[in-house]
Design a protein around this motif. Sequence first.
Motif, PDB file in Angstrom:
ATOM      1  N   ALA A  49      -7.360   2.371   9.864  1.00  0.00           N
ATOM      2  CA  ALA A  49      -6.193   1.738   9.242  1.00  0.00           C
ATOM      3  C   ALA A  49      -6.467   0.245   9.141  1.00  0.00           C
ATOM      4  O   ALA A  49      -6.670  -0.412  10.163  1.00  0.00           O
ATOM      5  N   ASP A  54       0.616  -3.743   4.938  1.00  0.00           N
ATOM      6  CA  ASP A  54       1.112  -2.846   3.879  1.00  0.00           C
ATOM      7  C   ASP A  54      -0.009  -2.156   3.108  1.00  0.00           C
ATOM      8  O   ASP A  54       0.171  -1.784   1.959  1.00  0.00           O
ATOM      9  N   LEU A  56      -1.488   0.875   3.522  1.00  0.00           N
ATOM     10  CA  LEU A  56      -1.162   2.272   3.203  1.00  0.00           C
ATOM     11  C   LEU A  56       0.042   2.340   2.267  1.00  0.00           C
ATOM     12  O   LEU A  56       0.055   3.129   1.312  1.00  0.00           O
ATOM     13  N   LYS A  57       1.015   1.523   2.533  1.00  0.00           N
ATOM     14  CA  LYS A  57       2.222   1.516   1.695  1.00  0.00           C
ATOM     15  C   LYS A  57       1.867   1.185   0.251  1.00  0.00           C
ATOM     16  O   LYS A  57       2.341   1.847  -0.687  1.00  0.00           O
ATOM     17  N   LEU A  76       5.360   4.905   7.908  1.00  0.00           N
ATOM     18  CA  LEU A  76       5.962   3.575   7.756  1.00  0.00           C
ATOM     19  C   LEU A  76       6.998   3.395   8.842  1.00  0.00           C
ATOM     20  O   LEU A  76       7.572   4.366   9.349  1.00  0.00           O
ATOM     21  N   ASP A  86       3.456  -0.627   7.333  1.00  0.00           N
ATOM     22  CA  ASP A  86       2.586   0.396   7.918  1.00  0.00           C
ATOM     23  C   ASP A  86       2.747   0.454   9.443  1.00  0.00           C
ATOM     24  O   ASP A  86       2.703  -0.577  10.115  1.00  0.00           O
ATOM     25  N   ARG A  89      -2.028  -0.266  12.096  1.00  0.00           N
ATOM     26  CA  ARG A  89      -2.741  -1.396  11.532  1.00  0.00           C
ATOM     27  C   ARG A  89      -3.893  -1.762  12.459  1.00  0.00           C
ATOM     28  O   ARG A  89      -3.720  -1.861  13.676  1.00  0.00           O
TER      29      ARG A  89
END
Length: 503
Positions: A49, A54, A56-57, A76, A86, A89
């Motif tokens: 990750a 943000d 992934l978002k 989220l 996210d 992170r």
Amino acid sequence: EDAGDLYDVLDAAAKFYRRQLDASDTARAYFDSRGLDAAIVSRFRLGYAPNQWDALKNALGTSAPRIALLEKTGMLTSGERGSKYDRFRDRVMFPILDRRGRTIAFGGRILTAPKVKSTASDAGEGTEAPEPASAVDARAGESARKSDPGPKYLNSPETPLFHKGRELFGLWQVREAHAKIPRLIVVEGYMDVISLHQAGVTQAVATLGTATTSDHAEILFRQCADVYFCFDGDRAGRQAAWRAVESVLPRMRDGRQALFLFLPDGEDPDSLVRKEGLDGFESRLKNATSLSEFFFAELGKDVNLGTLDGRARLAERTRPLLGQIPDGAFRDLMFGELERLSGVKTALAAAPSEAPRTGNRNARPPQRSLVRAAITLLVQQPSLARAIEPPGPFATLRQPGVALLVELSELGRARPDLSTGSLLEHFAQRDESGALQKLAVADFPGGVAEARAEFLDAVRQLERQTRQQRIEELQADHAQGDLSDAGKEELRQLLSARTKDTR
């Protein structure tokens, strides 16, 4: 949305994290430092990750419905200001799979904890640090704040797909590696599981940051009969082992084994298997502590068995727990051991579901089970073992006493001249000795012919129960979409055989 949408978005997240791993030298270096090869990274679908609020978002949250799905699956999280960002992170990612290999959640391990002031994008779980008002604010407005990277390991929250008390990390990989799982080894960490698999111990699974639950115990024993629990040797490890004991005792039908491996100080399965190799770890498993040994040692550690009060205290502590064990030989053996240690006559204590006995002293005591009846007959007439082919049509039946029945059958066939006395001598140094001695003198009306007829009838009924057990297993796999063509053919044949039996 339906469950399929939730699975789809989690699968997309797993693929996103795998792509990010390919792009991150730091994350790949972490797995390299743990000795993982490309094959094991692929088998466990490991990922990364990014160190952004943000990533992934922005990659998957292409619409309001998609953002809602990401939030519902726990990918989220929301902060006090209402913004969504996210959950994971700057973490290496461990997808958690269900029994069909679908991603249902994630675990993430922080890569590096900052030692100096850092940007807010280094922060860990949302509850550990304030959320950014925007990505720009995250990079600029909070850059001077010293942040906490959050917990070392972070799991997905409970979701409609994920309940941590009912899932085991690595179980899908175990099922993929074995057509018939020979054993399961329960460890505590993701990397413990993965390192053991890479070393060749392909039966390792882990609970997900929680103690062993009753659901875990049920799942474990549905997969195989032998379960090893691997814990640290310190106080916390022994407490975790005791919680496992409490979960498995009500499921300890005969034929099942629970064993406990306590590790040296400062070692975990990951470090141990890398230091000692496969042979060293297997050697430790062979010397694992049995459930019965750990049970009485733990409950008797502060009891003076040299005094009446101490023996009474041990009996008082153990009886309620022993009463949870399903009826059968293991239950009798555990009560027998309590009697040996305390002198309290409890070896044949009735199970809660057992009806009280009548006052007629001449009445034949009721047999508790077909397995008990067959064991009694074999003890009294070992030659009956030659009437069935080893290991017996009931060998895979998950019922109390089956393992002992199989052993007695094999012993009787191997030694045609075996007498009851010789049989008891064979078991003289075994835990089963006391129970077998009681069965050897149990009343049985009738002679040799009647005994043979009852024994063969019990075997036929056990064979039918074994077939029904297998039918239910195959039907459960079919309902989950897991049944192969060979399995479907086996199910058809078993159903046909059952139909013939009922005619």
